[in-house]
Design an enzyme around this catalytic site. Structure first.
Site, mmCIF file in Angstrom:
data_model
loop_
_atom_site.group_PDB
_atom_site.id
_atom_site.type_symbol
_atom_site.label_atom_id
_atom_site.label_comp_id
_atom_site.label_asym_id
_atom_site.label_seq_id
_atom_site.Cartn_x
_atom_site.Cartn_y
_atom_site.Cartn_z
ATOM 1 C CE LYS A 12 -1.751 -15.007 -13.558
ATOM 2 N NZ LYS A 12 -0.892 -14.199 -12.656
ATOM 3 C CB SER B 266 -3.196 -13.384 -9.724
ATOM 4 O OG SER B 266 -2.071 -13.140 -10.550
ATOM 5 C CB SER C 253 0.692 -12.799 -9.191
ATOM 6 O OG SER C 253 -0.253 -11.865 -8.717
#
Length: 397
Positions: free
Chosen positions: A45, A117, A141
């Site tokens: 990420k 997210s 997330s």
């Protein structure tokens, strides 16, 4: 603090119509040849610092650079190879996957969102582009995109020594967690074992006490049925189940996260228009405006919620709860239709997932009988291997 460069075409070893990938190097970062994770690939990420790779946090605003991620370096040393960086909901402040580079689409339902997210992380795993993905979880997330993309997610106990957040751009240091997503529990267990040096044994469910948290009106019929069917499955394996209640914690969660996010991005916020999307900028400005007394009151509410969760987890071995209120919503959809009526989408999602990141309890998300609807298993603080062992005990049954 460095300005975010414009998005540039990257060499693509596979098509990316979902816009999951933020950065693909010419070749992966190869892991150690003799490590226990040798042969596994992972995506990162784009909040994690990786030497030689850009850090954008999927925004066109400038962001701080915190140096190299301890966790990424550890995984490379254990033999896993890093393929590239994945997109996220801008600076991790959201649950759909929208960002300054067009946003990420669902891996199989292109008109719908993948969740956020850690949106690109979930997509890279769901499409089989990597074996596992590194995400972060501040309010859901990891768990929300895992649930909506039909994969497995694991949020460790807060500050778990194996899952370091050093070298990761924070959203909220009070609530941030690092963790993985994968297509199966077995892969997550393999990574957990390599990082901790401890074996995770598959656990039987006979005699396990399960508290079922299914708040009335908070989900739609599909999620309600999926939760009931999963509970019946656990009962069939010998678990004992009892309905439990827990409050909405967003009155503590939101002030803490927004105030800390505003501090993280304070330098960018000195500009009138730093480059954030309008919703992100408004949220950060809201965090700036909170008084010290308001934030302190939120921390006091958090302490009371932690006591309530500790009491529950004294009575039960694990909690079972929905991870999402509905199946994946349409891109641009701003409300969720649940049994109590129409609710702002962000609120509908976060009130299910935020308790366990606000309060730091280890949580795994597993697929359910309904497509793209995941369910949460919440364990006792520090008992991550027990939780993963129970999840592993369900795999293949």
């Amino acid at each position: 603090m460095t300005p975010a460069p414009d998005s540039a075409p990257a060499p693509a070893p596979f098509p990316d119509p979902q816009r999951a990938w933020a950065y693909l190097p010419a070749s992966p970062l190869s892991g150690a040849a003799d490590g226990p994770l040798c042969g596994l690939t992972f995506s990162v990420k784009d909040l994690y610092g990786v030497a030689g790779w850009p850090l954008r946090a999927s925004t066109r605003a400038p962001v701080p650079d915190l140096g190299e991620s301890v966790l990424v370096r550890r995984l490379l040393d254990l033999g896993a190879s890093a393929t590239g960086k994945t997109h996220l909901h801008e600076i991790a402040l959201g649950i759909t996957g929208m960002n300054g580079f067009g946003g990420t689409a669902h891996p199989f339902l292109p008109e719908r969102v993948p969740g956020g997210s850690s949106s690109g992380a979930a997509v890279s795993v769901a499409l089989g582009q990597v074996d596992f993905a590194l995400g972060t979880d501040t309010g859901g997330s990891i768990r929300v995109p895992a649930a909506w993309c039909g994969v497995v997610g694991y949020k460790p106990t807060k500050d778990h020594p194996a899952w370091s957040t050093a070298g990761v751009l924070p959203l909220s240091w009070t609530c941030d967690h690092a963790g993985p997503l994968a297509r199966d529990v077995s892969t997550i267990v393999r990574v957990q074992e390599a990082l901790t040096g401890r074996q995770v044994e598959a656990q039987a469910w006979a005699g396990v006490k399960v508290g079922v948290w299914l708040p009335e009106g908070w989900v739609d019929g599909t999620v309600q049925e999926a939760t009931h069917l999963f509970a019946a499955r656990l009962a069939g394996l010998g678990a004992t189940l009892e309905a439990v209640t827990f409050p909405d914690v967003l009155d503590a969660y939101s002030p803490i996260v927004l105030s800390e996010a505003a501090r993280v991005h304070a330098e960018a916020l000195r500009q009138a228009d730093p480059g954030f999307l309008p919703f992100t900028l408004a949220s950060l400005r809201q965090g700036q405006a909170l008084t010290e007394a308001e934030v302190q009151a939120a921390f006091e509410r958090r302490a009371a919620y932690r006591t309530r969760l500790d009491d529950l987890l004294t009575r039960f071995d694990v909690l079972l709860a929905p991870a999402v209120p509905t199946p994946p919503p349409l891109t641009g959809q701003e409300e969720a239709e649940v049994q109590e009526g129409r609710v702002p989408l962000r609120r509908a999602v976060l009130r299910l997932t935020a308790p366990f990141s606000l309060l730091g309890a280890p949580t795994a998300v597993l697929p359910s009988s309904a497509p793209f609807v995941g369910l949460q298993l919440v364990g006792r603080h520090g008992q991550d291997n027990r939780l993963l062992g129970l999840a592993l005990g369900l795999e293949g049954q």
